[in-house]
Design an enzyme around this catalytic site. Structure first.
Site, PDB file in Angstrom:
ATOM      1  N   MET A 101      -0.920   4.909  -5.500  1.00  0.00           N
ATOM      2  CA  MET A 101       0.243   5.779  -5.348  1.00  0.00           C
ATOM      3  C   MET A 101      -0.091   7.130  -4.708  1.00  0.00           C
ATOM      4  O   MET A 101       0.604   8.120  -4.915  1.00  0.00           O
ATOM      5  CB  MET A 101       0.939   5.957  -6.710  1.00  0.00           C
ATOM      6  N   HIS A 150       4.075  -3.378  -0.996  1.00  0.00           N
ATOM      7  CA  HIS A 150       5.185  -2.486  -1.351  1.00  0.00           C
ATOM      8  C   HIS A 150       6.370  -3.336  -1.830  1.00  0.00           C
ATOM      9  O   HIS A 150       6.684  -4.352  -1.203  1.00  0.00           O
ATOM     10  CB  HIS A 150       5.593  -1.632  -0.149  1.00  0.00           C
TER      11      HIS A 150
HETATM   12  C1  GAR Z   1       3.780  -2.777  -7.356  1.00  0.00           C
HETATM   13  O1  GAR Z   1       5.147  -3.085  -7.501  1.00  0.00           O
HETATM   14  C2  GAR Z   1       3.492  -2.290  -5.951  1.00  0.00           C
HETATM   15  O2  GAR Z   1       4.204  -2.971  -4.963  1.00  0.00           O
HETATM   16  C3  GAR Z   1       3.937  -0.853  -6.063  1.00  0.00           C
HETATM   17  O3  GAR Z   1       3.400  -0.434  -7.300  1.00  0.00           O
HETATM   18  C4  GAR Z   1       3.444  -1.548  -8.197  1.00  0.00           C
HETATM   19  C5  GAR Z   1       2.109  -1.691  -8.884  1.00  0.00           C
HETATM   20  O4  GAR Z   1       2.160  -2.671  -9.893  1.00  0.00           O
HETATM   21  N1  GAR Z   1       3.485  -0.075  -4.949  1.00  0.00           N
HETATM   22  C6  GAR Z   1       4.236   0.874  -4.395  1.00  0.00           C
HETATM   23  O5  GAR Z   1       5.329   1.195  -4.809  1.00  0.00           O
HETATM   24  C7  GAR Z   1       3.620   1.527  -3.165  1.00  0.00           C
HETATM   25  N2  GAR Z   1       4.546   2.418  -2.585  1.00  0.00           N
HETATM   26  P1  GAR Z   1       0.812  -3.149 -10.597  1.00  0.00           P
HETATM   27  O6  GAR Z   1       0.041  -1.860 -10.973  1.00  0.00           O
HETATM   28  O7  GAR Z   1       1.236  -3.908 -11.798  1.00  0.00           O
HETATM   29  O8  GAR Z   1       0.040  -3.967  -9.624  1.00  0.00           O
END
Ligand code: GAR
Length: 211
Positions: A93, A112
């Site tokens: 992030m 994403h």
């Molecule tokens: C996921 O939904 C990913 O796509 C998102 O963070 C989440 C992490 O989940 N990424 C973003 O929003 C990037 N802008 P996780 O920690 O359970 O893998």
């Protein structure tokens, strides 16, 4: 010559996608090895998951006196020490500057929870769900793309998957389906990239050989 790709996963939070990649490597679904999970957050569950899987779990926090560019250069130095074929942003992030990206041309892949051009940044699922409740959409999606520059959740698209937003959905049920879709799409895309990379390495070993 290595017969598996080396993946460094960058994750800031829960790490369910990092876990899906680790599991796919361990079961042999993915011709790859996660050589490290790196997080900017000391308490990221992604680090605990890596630790539980017996993988290097590396916390690289930004120091208060450090510029973004200096942090990214330090991060790049640590990540390049693991000699990755691909760097996978799985819930990472922070926006990476060219101080990081310049070290890994064509190698950084981001996941994403939205389709190309939609809902860049944080809370993409929540924003899509709100629009569905307001009646202006009935689906959203997930994408995997390359990260060539500092654009937020943009870059050459590698794969997408549409996810319907059902009238019966709550935010929780939508999130659950989105994450399940992400786990598959990320692993499938990495499978394709790793297979291509390993084929290149076999057909012209001097171009891709890890020495
Ligand atoms: C996921 O939904 C990913 O796509 C998102 O963070 C989440 C992490 O989940 N990424 C973003 O929003 C990037 N802008 P996780 O920690 O359970 O893998």
């Amino acid at each position: 010559m290595e017969s598996r790709c080396r993946l460094v996963v960058l994750a800031s939070g829960n790490g369910s996608n990092a876990q899906a990649v680790i599991d796919a490597c361990n079961t042999g679904t993915l011709p790859a090895t996660v050589v490290a999970v790196v997080s900017d957050k000391a308490d990221a569950r992604a680090l605990a998951r890596a630790d539980a899987a017996g993988l290097p779990a590396v916390h690289v926090g930004k120091r208060p006196d450090e510029t973004r560019a200096d942090y990214d250069a330090r991060l790049a130095d640590i990540v390049s020490g693991f000699d990755p074929d691909f760097v996978v942003l799985a819930g990472w992030m922070r926006i990476l500057t060219l101080s990081f990206l310049g070290w890994f041309p064509g190698m950084v892949i981001n996941l994403h929870p939205a389709l190309p051009g939609e809902f860049p940044g944080t809370l993409a699922i929540e924003r899509a769900f709100r629009e569905a409740r307001e009646g202006s959409r009935d689906s959203t999606g997930v994408m995997v793309h390359l990260v060539p520059d500092e654009g937020v959740d943009s870059g050459p698209v590698l794969a997408t998957a549409r996810v319907d937003i059902l009238p019966t959905d709550t935010l929780d049920t939508l999130c659950e389906r989105m994450h399940a879709t992400e786990h598959h799409l990320l692993v499938d895309t990495l499978h394709r990239l790793c297979a291509e990379r390993l084929t290149e390495r076999t057909s012209s070993p001097r171009n891709g050989a890890k020495v």
